[in-house]
Motif scaffolding. Structure first.
Motif, PDB file in Angstrom:
ATOM      1  N   SER A 129     -34.858 -71.081-150.156  1.00 48.79           N
ATOM      2  CA  SER A 129     -36.281 -71.406-150.077  1.00 48.79           C
ATOM      3  C   SER A 129     -36.488 -72.790-149.476  1.00 48.79           C
ATOM      4  O   SER A 129     -37.375 -72.979-148.626  1.00 48.79           O
ATOM      5  N   VAL A 130     -35.690 -73.759-149.903  1.00 47.81           N
ATOM      6  CA  VAL A 130     -35.798 -75.109-149.342  1.00 47.81           C
ATOM      7  C   VAL A 130     -35.490 -75.087-147.848  1.00 47.81           C
ATOM      8  O   VAL A 130     -36.095 -75.829-147.059  1.00 47.81           O
ATOM      9  N   ALA A 131     -34.576 -74.202-147.437  1.00 46.35           N
ATOM     10  CA  ALA A 131     -34.223 -74.105-146.014  1.00 46.35           C
ATOM     11  C   ALA A 131     -35.399 -73.649-145.158  1.00 46.35           C
ATOM     12  O   ALA A 131     -35.383 -73.835-143.936  1.00 46.35           O
ATOM     13  N   LYS A 132     -36.427 -73.062-145.771  1.00 47.94           N
ATOM     14  CA  LYS A 132     -37.610 -72.649-145.024  1.00 47.94           C
ATOM     15  C   LYS A 132     -38.621 -73.786-144.858  1.00 47.94           C
ATOM     16  O   LYS A 132     -39.643 -73.609-144.207  1.00 47.94           O
TER      17      LYS A 132
ATOM     18  N   THR B 160     -48.788 -74.316-143.900  1.00 43.13           N
ATOM     19  CA  THR B 160     -48.109 -73.126-144.411  1.00 43.13           C
ATOM     20  C   THR B 160     -47.484 -73.405-145.766  1.00 43.13           C
ATOM     21  O   THR B 160     -46.750 -74.382-145.929  1.00 43.13           O
ATOM     22  N   VAL B 161     -47.784 -72.542-146.717  1.00 49.00           N
ATOM     23  CA  VAL B 161     -47.215 -72.607-148.065  1.00 49.00           C
ATOM     24  C   VAL B 161     -46.301 -71.413-148.262  1.00 49.00           C
ATOM     25  O   VAL B 161     -46.651 -70.273-147.918  1.00 49.00           O
ATOM     26  N   LEU B 162     -45.129 -71.642-148.824  1.00 48.61           N
ATOM     27  CA  LEU B 162     -44.249 -70.579-149.317  1.00 48.61           C
ATOM     28  C   LEU B 162     -44.205 -70.696-150.828  1.00 48.61           C
ATOM     29  O   LEU B 162     -43.953 -71.778-151.361  1.00 48.61           O
ATOM     30  N   GLU B 163     -44.450 -69.590-151.510  1.00 51.11           N
ATOM     31  CA  GLU B 163     -44.498 -69.594-152.970  1.00 51.11           C
ATOM     32  C   GLU B 163     -43.543 -68.548-153.531  1.00 51.11           C
ATOM     33  O   GLU B 163     -43.472 -67.417-153.026  1.00 51.11           O
ATOM     34  N   LEU B 164     -42.850 -68.897-154.592  1.00 45.31           N
ATOM     35  CA  LEU B 164     -42.075 -67.940-155.366  1.00 45.31           C
ATOM     36  C   LEU B 164     -42.845 -67.659-156.649  1.00 45.31           C
ATOM     37  O   LEU B 164     -42.985 -68.535-157.507  1.00 45.31           O
TER      38      LEU B 164
ATOM     39  N   ALA C 196     -46.361 -69.568-136.461  1.00 50.95           N
ATOM     40  CA  ALA C 196     -46.908 -69.135-137.746  1.00 50.95           C
ATOM     41  C   ALA C 196     -45.950 -68.151-138.407  1.00 50.95           C
ATOM     42  O   ALA C 196     -45.083 -67.567-137.757  1.00 50.95           O
ATOM     43  N   PRO C 197     -46.082 -67.942-139.722  1.00 49.20           N
ATOM     44  CA  PRO C 197     -45.218 -66.979-140.404  1.00 49.20           C
ATOM     45  C   PRO C 197     -45.311 -65.596-139.772  1.00 49.20           C
ATOM     46  O   PRO C 197     -46.403 -65.095-139.503  1.00 49.20           O
ATOM     47  N   ALA C 198     -44.177 -64.983-139.525  1.00 48.08           N
ATOM     48  CA  ALA C 198     -44.153 -63.643-138.941  1.00 48.08           C
ATOM     49  C   ALA C 198     -44.705 -62.635-139.942  1.00 48.08           C
ATOM     50  O   ALA C 198     -44.534 -62.788-141.153  1.00 48.08           O
ATOM     51  N   PRO C 199     -45.352 -61.572-139.449  1.00 48.62           N
ATOM     52  CA  PRO C 199     -45.966 -60.600-140.355  1.00 48.62           C
ATOM     53  C   PRO C 199     -44.993 -59.582-140.937  1.00 48.62           C
ATOM     54  O   PRO C 199     -45.375 -58.810-141.808  1.00 48.62           O
ATOM     55  N   VAL C 200     -43.749 -59.560-140.439  1.00 45.99           N
ATOM     56  CA  VAL C 200     -42.740 -58.644-140.963  1.00 45.99           C
ATOM     57  C   VAL C 200     -41.415 -59.392-141.096  1.00 45.99           C
ATOM     58  O   VAL C 200     -41.239 -60.482-140.546  1.00 45.99           O
ATOM     59  N   GLU C 201     -40.484 -58.789-141.809  1.00 46.07           N
ATOM     60  CA  GLU C 201     -39.183 -59.392-142.010  1.00 46.07           C
ATOM     61  C   GLU C 201     -38.395 -59.451-140.702  1.00 46.07           C
ATOM     62  O   GLU C 201     -38.690 -58.719-139.743  1.00 46.07           O
TER      63      GLU C 201
ATOM     64  N   ALA D 253     -35.004 -63.256-145.236  1.00 46.14           N
ATOM     65  CA  ALA D 253     -35.459 -62.397-144.135  1.00 46.14           C
ATOM     66  C   ALA D 253     -36.757 -62.856-143.517  1.00 46.14           C
ATOM     67  O   ALA D 253     -37.187 -62.302-142.505  1.00 46.14           O
ATOM     68  N   MET D 254     -37.399 -63.866-144.106  1.00 43.98           N
ATOM     69  CA  MET D 254     -38.686 -64.322-143.572  1.00 43.98           C
ATOM     70  C   MET D 254     -38.485 -65.229-142.371  1.00 43.98           C
ATOM     71  O   MET D 254     -37.531 -65.998-142.294  1.00 43.98           O
ATOM     72  N   GLN D 255     -39.428 -65.140-141.437  1.00 43.80           N
ATOM     73  CA  GLN D 255     -39.444 -66.008-140.276  1.00 43.80           C
ATOM     74  C   GLN D 255     -40.638 -66.946-140.421  1.00 43.80           C
ATOM     75  O   GLN D 255     -41.772 -66.592-140.113  1.00 43.80           O
ATOM     76  N   LEU D 256     -40.372 -68.156-140.928  1.00 41.72           N
ATOM     77  CA  LEU D 256     -41.436 -69.129-141.126  1.00 41.72           C
ATOM     78  C   LEU D 256     -40.839 -70.514-141.279  1.00 41.72           C
ATOM     79  O   LEU D 256     -39.657 -70.679-141.587  1.00 41.72           O
ATOM     80  N   LEU D 257     -41.678 -71.513-141.061  1.00 45.60           N
ATOM     81  CA  LEU D 257     -41.346 -72.901-141.326  1.00 45.60           C
ATOM     82  C   LEU D 257     -42.506 -73.452-142.141  1.00 45.60           C
ATOM     83  O   LEU D 257     -43.618 -73.609-141.629  1.00 45.60           O
ATOM     84  N   ALA D 258     -42.248 -73.717-143.426  1.00 44.87           N
ATOM     85  CA  ALA D 258     -43.315 -74.058-144.360  1.00 44.87           C
ATOM     86  C   ALA D 258     -43.515 -75.567-144.458  1.00 44.87           C
ATOM     87  O   ALA D 258     -42.582 -76.355-144.279  1.00 44.87           O
ATOM     88  N   ASP D 259     -44.742 -75.939-144.784  1.00 43.32           N
ATOM     89  CA  ASP D 259     -45.071 -77.329-145.077  1.00 43.32           C
ATOM     90  C   ASP D 259     -44.941 -77.628-146.558  1.00 43.32           C
ATOM     91  O   ASP D 259     -44.782 -78.790-146.939  1.00 43.32           O
TER      92      ASP D 259
END
Length: 610
Positions: A189-192, A62-66, A580-585, A159-165
């Protein structure tokens, strides 16, 4: 997220090509260098995150991008994942963008940076409207999910529900877009990130380094590329561990549109599913209608229902499309002032106001009034759709037809057992999802969920007198094309304690009243089988985990919107089970969670009443 009303529309990105490079007029900075944009993405972000070695032994990544921008980092990550995925079954890519480019501008930018033509076309074909919210896009038959989070990242990331790699920081330079580099947003963001999850960014600015270090990232400076002397990468030193699911087995009780969508969603992720249904075939309960149609909400304040239903349409289009789905759009009949106001509040790709002439051109028949046109919505034969979903589930699905479930028993050892009326075991699995319509609350030991009942039955009108309708036309009920000489009419279903069968003649007259030239003689009318539809008082479904009952989930209360809510339910539950990342907030997931309807924690096990 804030409770204050927020406009749905976003200001789009403003792109020009300057010396062939995509350039943002809004921020006065290049999106990416024309030459080497993808090479820069590979070096700074893909390699900086430790890929591909970091994902080879993981089931998913999982990637989180800004800062999605022109999508170069997504394309480079996908390219690498395709070439060296190893045992990694799924790639999740979640990217925030406050000013999404118009589709035409994005097409220009993708061509300028040399993006693969087929992949660029797949991205453009799914590109969402510039409206706030999370939008699910899929590639590689669902193995790759791109979640575009459109809006202010300072609101969306918490508001996102995810745990990123991995965390990609790729906004415009900190001096041009300081909000995307604020210490508070970097901390959120780091907290995710999971423990050991890596960050990558081109920026080596001192404030960025300081904010990341204070957020718990151990940083390292790496050689830069494309004329830049250096870039940054690093790893989070604390945080949660990546979730591990040992037993990927599930009971799904109910094979209506909800249960079939949930079974499909789990099987496509590699879960083994036992599907239990009291009827001899799928779609025999509330789903037993001639047609079901998507009916998303639109409100001037873009409330929870509007945001949820918008996300649900994109989830269905991305991951739950089927040969039975017909994406022909919907004309929503409303008061003229409301049509105009709603049309002005949203992007035209999502909905737009049409006068009577334009609405008639869309519908293929002359209508008396204008309407709100929702071109991305669809309709389907529920039996055919459920059959298609179950066929797509393949060998991971085992269906038990004509098998009533009388009770669920939680063993306390991470397993659930479905039992028949005599107390015999039918099947067992690590988790149980109850999608049994009106019976779901009792079976899931959530009787405190109060559901309002609505009696409804579809009507089929057929014959040469039937006008050649091209799309769904709806008010409180709707009419939709079945064939060149047949339509399905679904009248409004008022709440009540006793069945209120619809009069086929009255239903036909309601449709005929919409037409400038109604048929002189009525067609052949056939009433469908009536069914109770149920929904909570807030008209949102109940989807999610049952409190105080580990591994037990429920999906019910869809009312007359099963085609809209079923794919959303499937993704909410599958993502929760898979980590996996949730599809909604988070606030939208909470808005449909069963916990909101329960005054107290339920017991673990409860039998259906005799």
């Amino acid at each position: 997220m804030s409770n204050r009303p927020t406009p749905a529309l976003l200001a789009p990105g403003e792109l020009v090509l300057r010396d062939g490079a995509p350039y943002s007029q809004r921020f006065g900075d290049v999106y990416k260098n024309r030459h080497g944009a993808l090479a820069e993405a590979r070096h700074v972000f893909v390699a900086g995150s430790g890929a591909p070695h970091a994902w080879l032994a993981q089931r998913s990544w999982t990637v989180l991008e800004l800062g999605f921008g022109v999508g170069a980092n997504f394309l480079a990550t996908l390219e690498c994942w395709r070439a060296q995925r190893g045992g990694c079954r799924r790639l999740h890519y979640v990217s925030c963008e406050k000013h999404p480019l118009p589709r035409e501008s994005l097409a220009q930018a993708l061509a300028a940076i040399g993006a693969d033509a087929a992949l660029a076309q797949a991205l453009l074909a799914q590109w969402p409207p510039p409206m706030r919210g999370l939008y699910r896009l899929e590639f590689d038959r669902g193995d790759v999910q791109l979640t575009l989070a459109l809006g202010d990242a300072s609101e969306l990331v918490p508001a996102m529900q995810l745990l990123a790699d991995a965390l990609y920081l790729d906004g415009f330079s900190p001096d041009r877009d300081p909000a995307l580099w604020s210490p508070a947003l970097l901390r959120e963001s780091v907290a995710k990130l999971r423990a050991g999850g890596r960050i990558a960014t081109y920026s080596v600015a001192a404030p960025v380094r300081d904010a990341l270090a204070q957020a718990g990232v151990a940083l390292e400076r790496r050689p830069g590329t494309g004329g830049k002397r250096a870039c940054l990468s690093g790893a989070r030193t604390a945080g949660d561990a990546a979730p591990a699911v040992a037993d990927r087995s599930a009971l799904v009780i109910g094979a209506g549109i909800a249960g079939c969508a949930i079974a499909r969603g789990l099987c496509r992720r590699g879960w083994r599913v036992e599907l239990l249904e009291r009827a001899p075939r799928p779609a025999q309960g509330v789903s037993m209608q001639p047609l079901l149609a998507q009916h998303p909400s639109l409100t001037l304040d873009d409330n929870r229902s509007a945001r949820l239903s918008r996300a649900a349409v994109f989830i269905a289009r991305a991951g739950y499309d089927d040969a039975a789905m017909r994406w022909g759009g919907r004309l929503q009949l409303l008061e003229p002032d409301r049509i105009a106001a709603l049309g002005a509040s949203v992007a035209p790709q999502w909905a737009r106001a049409l006068d009577a002439a334009d609405a008639s051109a869309v519908a293929g028949v002359a209508l008396r009034a204008g309407a709100l046109w929702l071109p991305l919505t669809g309709w389907a034969d529920p039996a055919a759709l459920c059959g298609g979903w179950l066929d797509a589930a393949g060998g991971a699905l085992r269906a038990h037809w004509a098998t009533p479930v009388a009770a669920l028993h939680g063993t306390g050892r991470g397993a659930w057992i479905a039992r028949d009326a005599a107390g015999g075991d039918i099947a067992s699995a690590a988790v149980a999802i109850v999608a049994a319509g009106e019976a779901a609350p009792a079976l899931a030991a959530t009787e405190a969920i109060a559901l309002r009942r609505h009696w409804g039955a579809g009507i089929v009108a057929s014959g040469a007198q039937v006008p050649p309708l091209r799309c769904v036309v709806g008010g409180d009920g709707f009419v939709a094309p079945l064939a060149h000489d047949a339509v399905a009419i679904v009248p409004p279903s008022p709440a009540g304690a006793v069945p209120a069968p619809s009069d086929p003649q009255v239903a036909w007259q309601r449709f005929a009243a919409m037409l400038v030239h109604p048929p002189a003689a009525p067609p052949s009318l056939t009433a469908g089988v009536g069914r109770w539809r149920v929904s909570p008082r807030d008209r949102l479904p109940a989807i999610g985990a049952v409190p105080a009952a580990s591994g037990l989930y429920v999906a019910c209360g869809f009312g007359g919107r099963g085609l809209l809510w079923a794919p959303l339910a499937a993704e909410l539950i599958a993502c929760a089970l898979d980590g996996a990342p949730a599809p909604v907030e988070a606030d939208l997931a909470a808005a449909v969670a069963p916990a909101r309807l329960l005054p107290r924690a339920p017991a673990r096990t409860r039998a259906l009443p005799a």
